[in-house]
Enzyme design. Structure first.
Site, mmCIF file in Angstrom:
data_model
loop_
_atom_site.group_PDB
_atom_site.id
_atom_site.type_symbol
_atom_site.label_atom_id
_atom_site.label_comp_id
_atom_site.label_asym_id
_atom_site.label_seq_id
_atom_site.Cartn_x
_atom_site.Cartn_y
_atom_site.Cartn_z
ATOM 1 N N TYR A 194 -5.366 -6.563 -7.719
ATOM 2 C CA TYR A 194 -4.658 -5.728 -6.725
ATOM 3 C C TYR A 194 -3.229 -6.252 -6.564
ATOM 4 O O TYR A 194 -2.263 -5.491 -6.632
ATOM 5 C CB TYR A 194 -5.395 -5.769 -5.385
ATOM 6 C CG TYR A 194 -4.676 -5.034 -4.270
ATOM 7 C CD1 TYR A 194 -4.666 -3.646 -4.225
ATOM 8 C CD2 TYR A 194 -3.987 -5.735 -3.274
ATOM 9 C CE1 TYR A 194 -4.001 -2.963 -3.213
ATOM 10 C CE2 TYR A 194 -3.325 -5.062 -2.252
ATOM 11 C CZ TYR A 194 -3.329 -3.678 -2.225
ATOM 12 O OH TYR A 194 -2.664 -3.007 -1.229
ATOM 13 N N GLY A 195 -3.092 -7.582 -6.374
ATOM 14 C CA GLY A 195 -1.761 -8.179 -6.213
ATOM 15 C C GLY A 195 -0.897 -7.942 -7.441
ATOM 16 O O GLY A 195 0.289 -7.605 -7.323
ATOM 17 N N ALA A 196 -1.505 -8.067 -8.623
ATOM 18 C CA ALA A 196 -0.732 -7.871 -9.860
ATOM 19 C C ALA A 196 -0.263 -6.425 -9.978
ATOM 20 O O ALA A 196 0.864 -6.160 -10.425
ATOM 21 C CB ALA A 196 -1.587 -8.253 -11.067
ATOM 22 N N ASP A 223 -6.431 14.362 -8.428
ATOM 23 C CA ASP A 223 -6.698 12.960 -8.759
ATOM 24 C C ASP A 223 -5.507 12.456 -9.569
ATOM 25 O O ASP A 223 -5.384 12.736 -10.763
ATOM 26 C CB ASP A 223 -7.988 12.865 -9.577
ATOM 27 C CG ASP A 223 -8.321 11.426 -9.951
ATOM 28 O OD1 ASP A 223 -7.460 10.530 -9.748
ATOM 29 O OD2 ASP A 223 -9.431 11.186 -10.460
ATOM 30 N N LYS A 273 0.519 -4.473 -7.566
ATOM 31 C CA LYS A 273 1.630 -4.262 -6.630
ATOM 32 C C LYS A 273 2.879 -5.035 -7.083
ATOM 33 O O LYS A 273 3.999 -4.569 -6.878
ATOM 34 C CB LYS A 273 1.209 -4.681 -5.221
ATOM 35 C CG LYS A 273 0.096 -3.817 -4.625
ATOM 36 C CD LYS A 273 0.500 -2.351 -4.466
ATOM 37 C CE LYS A 273 -0.496 -1.573 -3.618
ATOM 38 N NZ LYS A 273 -0.073 -0.175 -3.407
HETATM 39 N N1 LIG Z 1 -3.836 -1.046 4.899
HETATM 40 C C1 LIG Z 1 -3.245 -2.168 4.507
HETATM 41 O O1 LIG Z 1 -3.471 -3.256 5.053
HETATM 42 C C2 LIG Z 1 -2.258 -2.137 3.372
HETATM 43 C C3 LIG Z 1 -1.497 -3.271 3.140
HETATM 44 C C4 LIG Z 1 -0.575 -3.274 2.104
HETATM 45 C C5 LIG Z 1 -0.417 -2.150 1.331
HETATM 46 N N2 LIG Z 1 -1.175 -1.036 1.572
HETATM 47 C C6 LIG Z 1 -0.980 0.124 0.695
HETATM 48 O O2 LIG Z 1 -0.746 1.275 1.476
HETATM 49 C C7 LIG Z 1 -1.117 2.421 0.724
HETATM 50 C C8 LIG Z 1 -1.922 3.362 1.599
HETATM 51 O O3 LIG Z 1 -3.173 2.742 1.912
HETATM 52 P P1 LIG Z 1 -3.875 2.860 3.335
HETATM 53 O O4 LIG Z 1 -3.921 1.499 3.914
HETATM 54 O O5 LIG Z 1 -3.277 3.957 4.121
HETATM 55 O O6 LIG Z 1 -5.382 3.164 2.894
HETATM 56 P P2 LIG Z 1 -6.214 4.515 2.779
HETATM 57 O O7 LIG Z 1 -6.300 5.181 4.099
HETATM 58 O O8 LIG Z 1 -7.463 4.137 2.081
HETATM 59 O O9 LIG Z 1 -5.309 5.428 1.850
HETATM 60 C C9 LIG Z 1 -5.363 5.433 0.451
HETATM 61 C C10 LIG Z 1 -5.138 6.877 0.019
HETATM 62 O O10 LIG Z 1 -5.024 6.943 -1.405
HETATM 63 C C11 LIG Z 1 -5.658 8.121 -1.848
HETATM 64 N N3 LIG Z 1 -6.096 7.956 -3.226
HETATM 65 C C12 LIG Z 1 -6.813 6.922 -3.740
HETATM 66 N N4 LIG Z 1 -7.073 7.150 -5.045
HETATM 67 C C13 LIG Z 1 -6.500 8.349 -5.337
HETATM 68 C C14 LIG Z 1 -6.440 9.134 -6.515
HETATM 69 N N5 LIG Z 1 -7.028 8.738 -7.663
HETATM 70 N N6 LIG Z 1 -5.786 10.326 -6.485
HETATM 71 C C15 LIG Z 1 -5.207 10.743 -5.338
HETATM 72 N N7 LIG Z 1 -5.222 10.031 -4.191
HETATM 73 C C16 LIG Z 1 -5.872 8.864 -4.193
HETATM 74 C C17 LIG Z 1 -6.860 8.303 -0.907
HETATM 75 O O11 LIG Z 1 -7.203 9.657 -0.770
HETATM 76 P P3 LIG Z 1 -8.493 10.328 -1.468
HETATM 77 O O12 LIG Z 1 -9.606 9.339 -1.351
HETATM 78 O O13 LIG Z 1 -8.707 11.602 -0.731
HETATM 79 O O14 LIG Z 1 -8.082 10.566 -2.886
HETATM 80 C C18 LIG Z 1 -6.308 7.769 0.418
HETATM 81 O O15 LIG Z 1 -5.816 8.827 1.223
HETATM 82 C C19 LIG Z 1 -1.856 1.918 -0.507
HETATM 83 O O16 LIG Z 1 -1.004 1.953 -1.627
HETATM 84 C C20 LIG Z 1 -2.190 0.472 -0.150
HETATM 85 O O17 LIG Z 1 -2.303 -0.342 -1.293
HETATM 86 C C21 LIG Z 1 -2.089 -0.999 2.570
#
Ligand SMILES: NC(=O)c1ccc[n+]([C@@H]2O[C@H](COP(=O)([O-])OP(=O)(O)OC[C@H]3O[C@@H](n4cnc5c(N)ncnc54)[C@H](OP(=O)(O)O)[C@@H]3O)[C@@H](O)[C@H]2O)c1
Length: 249
Positions: A151-153, A60, A155
């Protein structure tokens, strides 16, 4: 790509964009440390590479001691670190007035403070290797984000961290960020919204994206890997690269 034999730590490697990054790095014959809370999901991402080319390290990262432990595990196993991908993220959408204060804190912990602690822990190894950091930020860090302001802040703060550290850590360590637009990942199953609100959000996002579709995790991972590659991006630092179907154009 010149990633062969190099070692990378990827957070959030058990799903979505992080899984795509980890798999692309493994295809490039890199060594990958996969970090996230769910061991099974990480093992699925690593596939046949688990235990050899890949190290699955459940942690975590919102807990600074576990973030540092992940870096230590990478160094113990592979003896160095060429790159850190701060991809793990948490998104809770909805009006600020209705927000759970714990969610607000958790977004800042995972999206901003965890990368800070991971970079600090990885710095000696990254300096020794002449390595780099890639932060997976969001277009939410540059656009106004009503109903997802914190969330925006978080990032926007990650973008600022990227630019400042790029200067602070140059010339030895490069620091860049990719800013995805809407990407089809499990993130949309866990926003804290009702299913019909998620459906509406997804429609709105496609409508406001000039290229007219959601991105795929591979659309993002190819840019993350390019930034990690010293041959492709050895003269790039402090860059915030939108990979967003034109959403911020
Ligand atoms: N999808 C979009 O539209 C989008 C757009 C802009 C930016 N992003 C960014 O892209 C990144 C990846 O997101 P995604 O879209 O691929 O979503 P996702 O599949 O939900 O991936 C998020 C990952 O973060 C891990 N995570 C969350 N909290 C954690 C913690 N405390 N410790 C360790 N791991 C943690 C989760 O794994 P566990 O739950 O196993 O810990 C999960 O694998 C994020 O930073 C997100 O903000 C996504």
């Amino acid at each position: 790509m010149s990633l062969h034999g190099k070692t990378f730590l990827v957070t959030g490697a058990g799903s979505g964009i992080g899984r795509a990054v980890a798999r692309q790095l493994l295809r490039e014959d890199a060594r990958v440390v996969l970090v996230g809370r769910r061991a099974t999901a990480l093992r699925e991402s690593a596939g046949a590479a688990a235990d050899q080319q890949a190290l699955v390290h459940p942690a975590d990262i919102a807990r600074p001691v576990e973030a540092a432990g992940a870096v230590r595990a990478a160094l113990n196993r592979f003896g160095g670190l060429d790159g850190l991908v701060n991809n793990a993220g948490l998104a809770r959408f909805g009006p600020l007035a209705d927000a759970d204060p714990n969610d607000l804190t958790a977004m800042l912990d995972v999206n901003l403070l965890a990368p800070v602690h991971l970079i600090r822990a990885a710095l000696p190894a990254l300096r020794a290797a002449g390595g780099s950091v890639v932060n997976v930020s969001s277009v939410g860090g540059v656009l106004a984000m009503p109903r997802r302001a914190v969330y925006g802040a978080s990032k926007a703060a990650l973008n600022s961290l990227t630019r400042s550290l790029a200067r602070e850590l140059a010339p030895r360590v490069r620091v860049n960020a990719v800013l995805p637009g809407p990407v089809d990942t499990p993130m949309y199953d866990d926003l804290g919204l009702a299913p019909q609100q998620v459906a509406q959000l997804r429609d709105d996002m496609v409508e406001s994206t000039p290229l007219g579709r959601f991105g795929t995790p591979d659309d993002i991972s190819s840019w993350v890997c390019r930034l990690l590659d010293p041959e492709a991006a050895g003269w790039v630092t402090g860059a915030l690269i939108p990979v967003d179907g034109g959403r911020t154009s």
